[in-house]
Design an enzyme around this catalytic site. Structure first.
Site: not given
Length: 307
Positions: A71, A170, A174
């Protein structure tokens, strides 16, 4: 000699899509690959053995790979991931950070725990693998008394570079990965490690969550040598080149790959500047100056003229 003969690579999130494409291409170019994937859903839930499928494809094509189910959001497991490469193949040369999940919603509907989960995998996961790889390469450089040719290729996206409705978590992750990439390029320069970011595209499990995009497909479904504009592996040749010795002069860069195009991104640069002439700005008068002299619009100026 193939481009990556003798190299050892880790690719995270390589059980499907873009990561699988990277792992296949690195192996095609001669690298031995640790295929990392927790095997969970696109939301990051559960676990599985998707990495085994990618390893089987690499071995079927004559390459060498081992699976890893770490993970990446767990910093300790990232240390074990780096050690797995060293234990299996004797060293580590290349780290490709691709693992990611999505939990999309507009900000007023997004539970904080969903934001945290996305940041954990994308940003913390990228940082944690880089952290352990950097420690490994710094120790190797000190032992060798010189530089090492390590390579880090991180993954950004159009959402991180320009924003995207419903993807605050997200996009934030990023965008942060770009800042991390440019910082690590500076920090690791003297070690001889290059750090770059690639913004890929393709019809993956993540992009397939967008309404109207259609069903995801895997890079191995495209016949070798053929081109499809939404092939998740379209960016993989660039990743392989950045991972090679030929690219030792390229670091701190952000490069997008959209269908058949490779796009070198400039990033945030100074667009225009105004000066107060050494005086403190007057907030009450700033609107008119900004509109006319900085933003090159006339709306505010006309409003002031009419008042």
């Amino acid at each position: 000699m193939r481009l990556l003969d003798g190299k050892v690579a880790i690719v995270t999130g390589a059980g499907h899509g873009i990561g699988r494409g990277h792992a296949l291409e690195l192996a095609r170019q001669g690298a031995k690959v640790v295929v990392n994937d927790l095997g969970g859903s696109v939301r990051g839930e559960g676990a599985g053995r998707a990495a085994d499928e990618t390893v089987a494809l690499i071995e079927k094509r004559g390459g060498t790979a081992v699976p890893d189910y770490s993970d990446v959001g767990d910093a300790g497991q990232c240390g074990e991931l780096v050690q797995r490469a060293v234990s299996a193949f004797g060293k580590l040369d290349i780290l490709v950070n691709n693992a990611g999940i999505v939990r999309d919603a507009v900000i007023w509907n997004m539970p904080p725990e969903d934001f945290d989960a996305v940041i954990r995998v994308h940003l913390r996961g990228t940082w944690a693998t880089c952290h352990h790889a950097a420690k490994y390469w710094r120790a190797a450089a000190k032992a060798a008394g010189g530089k090492v040719g390590g390579r880090i290729i991180n993954t950004t996206s159009g959402a991180g570079l320009g924003g995207n409705f419903g993807q605050s978590g997200y996009a934030a992750a990023k965008a942060a990965i770009v800042g991390l990439t440019q910082t690590l390029a500076l920090e690791l320069l003297r070690t001889g490690v290059t750090v770059n970011a690639v913004g890929p595209a393709g019809l993956t499990r993540i992009t397939a969550t967008i309404p109207g995009m259609g069903e995801a497909f895997e890079p191995d479904e495209v016949p070798e040598g053929e081109f499809h504009p939404m092939d998740p592996s379209n960016s993989s040749p660039l990743v392989a080149w950045l991972a090679s010795d030929e690219a030792d002069h390229v670091t701190g860069q952000v490069i997008r790959v959209l269908d058949d195009r490779i796009i070198w991104m400039r990033g945030w640069t100074e667009r225009a500047t105004i000066s107060s002439g050494g005086r403190r700005w007057d907030a009450a008068k700033l609107g008119e100056v900004l509109a006319q002299d900085l933003f090159e619009t006339r709306g505010a100026g006309l409003r002031f003229a009419q008042s």
